[in-house]
Design a protein around this motif. Structure first.
Motif, mmCIF file in Angstrom:
data_model
loop_
_atom_site.group_PDB
_atom_site.id
_atom_site.type_symbol
_atom_site.label_atom_id
_atom_site.label_comp_id
_atom_site.label_asym_id
_atom_site.label_seq_id
_atom_site.Cartn_x
_atom_site.Cartn_y
_atom_site.Cartn_z
ATOM 1 N N VAL A 177 8.036 -65.834 -9.515
ATOM 2 C CA VAL A 177 6.824 -65.318 -10.153
ATOM 3 C C VAL A 177 6.843 -63.802 -10.054
ATOM 4 C CG1 VAL A 177 4.302 -65.286 -10.133
ATOM 5 C CG2 VAL A 177 5.518 -67.410 -9.639
ATOM 6 N N MET A 183 6.893 -65.906 -15.168
ATOM 7 C CA MET A 183 7.829 -66.740 -14.434
ATOM 8 C C MET A 183 9.234 -66.474 -14.958
ATOM 9 S SD MET A 183 8.037 -70.849 -13.764
ATOM 10 C CE MET A 183 6.956 -70.794 -12.344
ATOM 11 N N SER A 204 4.892 -71.948 -15.625
ATOM 12 C CA SER A 204 6.140 -72.623 -15.987
ATOM 13 C C SER A 204 6.158 -73.003 -17.464
ATOM 14 C CB SER A 204 6.360 -73.866 -15.123
ATOM 15 O OG SER A 204 5.483 -74.920 -15.470
#
Length: 229
Positions: free
Chosen positions: A215, A225, A166
Motif C-alpha cells: 500500500v 496498491m 485491491s
C-alpha cells in the motif's frame, strides 16, 4: 495481435508531435483530438481503448470531459496535465480518471501508467480472483488474507479497505473515495481516521511497515496498491 488504440486529447501541437511517434513506437495506434468536444466525439465514433487527457482544453475543462464520459463509458482515462495542484488531481480522480501524470513527464512513466490502466479495463465489476503480492494473498471469495501461508487477522473495516485498494490495483484511490466507500459519506473528510487505519493495515500486511511495498502513499491525494509481483 490487435493494437490498443489511444486517444490523445491535448491542444498543444508539440505534445501531439511528441506523443504520437512515441506511443506508435511503443505499439499503440494513436488518435488525436484538440478539444473536449472532439474528444467526446472520438470516443463515441472511433472506439479507443484509453484516453490521455489534458485538463486545460480550449473549449471546456478536462474535468467536464471526464464527467461526461463517465456518464456512459468506463474507458480508462489517464490525465496528462501541467496542473500540479493536489486539488486538481483529487477532483479528476474523484470524477473517475484512472491515473494522473504531471507535465513535464517521461514517456517511460506514461507508458507504464497506460499499461496498468489497460490491464484493468472492464474489471470494475469482474468476479473477484485471488491476488498475490510480496507474499500477501487476498482471496475475496473466501474473505481470507494470508501472508506466507499464515492467516492475517483483519478487522472488517481493515479488510474492506484492503479489498477496495485491491480492486483498483496499480491505480490511485483518493482519500475521499476510500473514506466514503468504507465508512460512508459522513466521513469524507476524516483524513486522520484514514491514516490511522492505513497504519494499522500496514502493520499487519507489510514486511516492513516503515517502507511499505503493498500500500503506497500518493502524498496529498490518496493511496495506491502496488501491482502484482
Amino acid at each position: 495481435m490487435n493494437q490498443s488504440r489511444i486517444l490523445v486529447v491535448d491542444d498543444e501541437p508539440q505534445i501531439q508531435r511528441f506523443l504520437k511517434p512515441s506511443l506508435t513506437a511503443a505499439g499503440y495506434e494513436v488518435v488525436e483530438a484538440a478539444t473536449g468536444a472532439e474528444a467526446l466525439k472520438a470516443v463515441a465514433t472511433q472506439a479507443p481503448d484509453l484516453v490521455i487527457l489534458d485538463l486545460g482544453l480550449p473549449d471546456m475543462d478536462g474535468k467536464e470531459v471526464i464527467a461526461s464520459l463517465r456518464g456512459w463509458s468506463d474507458i480508462p482515462i489517464v490525465i496528462l496535465s501541467a496542473r500540479d495542484r493536489e486539488s486538481e488531481k483529487i477532483a479528476a480522480l474523484d470524477l473517475g480518471a484512472d491515473d494522473y501524470v504531471e507535465k513535464p513527464f517521461g514517456i517511460g512513466e506514461l507508458t507504464a501508467r497506460i499499461r496498468t490502466a489497460l490491464r484493468h479495463r472492464g474489471r470494475r465489476d469482474a468476479i473477484p480472483t485471488v491476488m498475490e503480492i510480496d507474499g500477501l494473498t487476498i482471496d475475496p471469495l473466501r474473505r481470507l488474507v494470508s501472508r506466507d501461508g499464515e492467516i492475517v487477522h483483519l478487522t472488517p473495516k481493515e479488510y474492506d479497505l484492503l479489498l477496495l485498494l485491491s480492486r483498483h490495483v496499480g491505480r490511485v484511490v483518493t482519500h475521499r473515495t476510500l473514506l466514503t466507500s468504507v465508512w460512508g459519506p459522513a466521513h469524507g473528510d476524516d483524513l486522520h481516521y484514514l491514516r490511522v487505519f492505513i497504519g494499522q493495515l500496514r502493520q499487519k500486511i507489510e514486511r516492513d511497515p516503515t517502507q511499505p511495498r503493498i500500500v503506497r502513499t500518493e502524498p496529498g491525494v490518496g493511496y495506491r496498491m502496488a501491482e502484482h509481483e
